[in-house]
Write a protein that holds these residues in place. Structure first.
Motif, PDB file in Angstrom:
ATOM      1  N   GLU A  88      23.767 -58.018   4.240  1.00 48.89           N
ATOM      2  CA  GLU A  88      23.051 -59.171   4.751  1.00 48.89           C
ATOM      3  C   GLU A  88      23.677 -60.443   4.194  1.00 48.89           C
ATOM      4  OE1 GLU A  88      20.880 -59.140   7.029  1.00 48.89           O
ATOM      5  OE2 GLU A  88      20.327 -57.011   7.116  1.00 48.89           O
ATOM      6  N   ASN A 116      27.309 -56.011   8.458  1.00 49.39           N
ATOM      7  CA  ASN A 116      26.415 -55.761   9.584  1.00 49.39           C
ATOM      8  C   ASN A 116      25.770 -57.043  10.109  1.00 49.39           C
ATOM      9  OD1 ASN A 116      26.798 -52.990   9.861  1.00 49.39           O
ATOM     10  ND2 ASN A 116      25.265 -52.495   8.297  1.00 49.39           N
ATOM     11  N   TYR A 117      25.455 -57.977   9.213  1.00 48.62           N
ATOM     12  CA  TYR A 117      24.802 -59.188   9.692  1.00 48.62           C
ATOM     13  C   TYR A 117      25.738 -59.994  10.590  1.00 48.62           C
ATOM     14  CZ  TYR A 117      27.045 -62.870   6.853  1.00 48.62           C
ATOM     15  OH  TYR A 117      27.932 -63.762   6.337  1.00 48.62           O
ATOM     16  N   LYS A 174      28.123 -58.561  12.503  1.00 50.29           N
ATOM     17  CA  LYS A 174      28.225 -57.780  13.739  1.00 50.29           C
ATOM     18  C   LYS A 174      27.068 -58.085  14.693  1.00 50.29           C
ATOM     19  CE  LYS A 174      30.780 -54.062  11.488  1.00 50.29           C
ATOM     20  NZ  LYS A 174      30.747 -52.700  10.934  1.00 50.29           N
ATOM     21  N   LYS A 175      25.924 -58.425  14.110  1.00 48.56           N
ATOM     22  CA  LYS A 175      24.769 -58.758  14.946  1.00 48.56           C
ATOM     23  C   LYS A 175      24.981 -60.059  15.712  1.00 48.56           C
ATOM     24  CE  LYS A 175      21.540 -56.472  11.791  1.00 48.56           C
ATOM     25  NZ  LYS A 175      20.465 -56.674  10.780  1.00 48.56           N
ATOM     26  N   ARG A 234      27.536 -60.725  17.507  1.00 52.20           N
ATOM     27  CA  ARG A 234      28.381 -60.515  18.679  1.00 52.20           C
ATOM     28  C   ARG A 234      27.604 -60.687  19.969  1.00 52.20           C
ATOM     29  NH1 ARG A 234      31.825 -55.127  16.747  1.00 52.20           N
ATOM     30  NH2 ARG A 234      32.645 -56.053  14.848  1.00 52.20           N
TER      31      ARG A 234
END
Length: 208
Positions: A141, A202-203, A205-206, A208
């Motif tokens: 995050e 991951n944060y 990638k969100k 995109r």
């Protein structure tokens, strides 16, 4: 409240000065003392990109901050090899209200055992290193708080974490005014496709 920042040769400049600006504004409101720099090596260190600093104290001085910021930079991987530095961090952490790691300040925090049995994060390019430590729960995050230990992703993420810390300790109204004073409302524009790299957090990638 005494809020100090660690510094050392090859510190990442924005790791340091981004949060320093916000804490400086907090000090102007009389809510804490003016921030100070504690050097882990040179008293006149140069940053990753050549910006020169002048430290207020050396870590061997008798000091006890209430809040300590630990910025990153390639120099963190050198400073972490100094046993006296690591022992200083361990001892100082015992009486800190909060310790906040920015980017690869993670190396110093991890070596001192401050992430042990905690959730933590770092710059996306160094997540794999952190994941190899099975005593740490890695969270991908922008920033994360676990007890009195805060950590954040790369460079600019330190400002988001710093504002969150201000909101947590001083309240949303204070954080709102600091945010306005700094006019820190980051643009939502994402340029190009670099953020689509599969190695990113991951944060990211969100986004995109």
């Amino acid at each position: 409240m005494k809020i100090y920042f660690l510094i050392y040769d090859k510190v990442e400049e924005l790791d340091l000065v981004g949060s320093w600006e916000l804490i400086g504004l907090l000090a102007e409101k009389g809510l804490c003392e003016k921030p100070k720099l504690i050097s882990l090596n040179s008293m006149t260190p140069s940053g990753e990109h050549g910006l020169r600093f002048s430290a207020d104290y050396h870590f061997t001085d008798s000091l006890q901050p209430d809040v300590l910021f630990v910025p990153g930079g390639s120099g963190a991987r050198l400073a972490m090899e100094d046993t006296d530095v690591i022992n200083y961090l361990k001892k100082t952490a015992e009486n800190c209200h909060s310790i906040l790691s920015i980017c690869t300040g993670m190396y110093l925090m991890q070596k001192a055992g401050l992430f042990k049995h905690k959730k933590a994060t770092t710059h996306w390019a160094f997540l794999e290193h952190l994941k190899k430590d099975n005593t740490v729960t890695v969270v991908e995050e922008r920033f994360v708080k676990d007890g009195n230990i805060w950590s954040c992703a790369g460079v600019s993420a330190g400002m988001d974490m710093c504002l969150a810390f201000i909101a947590d300790y001083f309240g949303d109204d204070v954080a709102s005014n600091i945010q306005l004073d700094a006019e820190y409302y980051p643009s939502p524009i994402i340029y190009g496709d670099a953020h689509k790299n599969n190695a990113t957090s991951n944060y990211i990638k969100k986004l995109r």
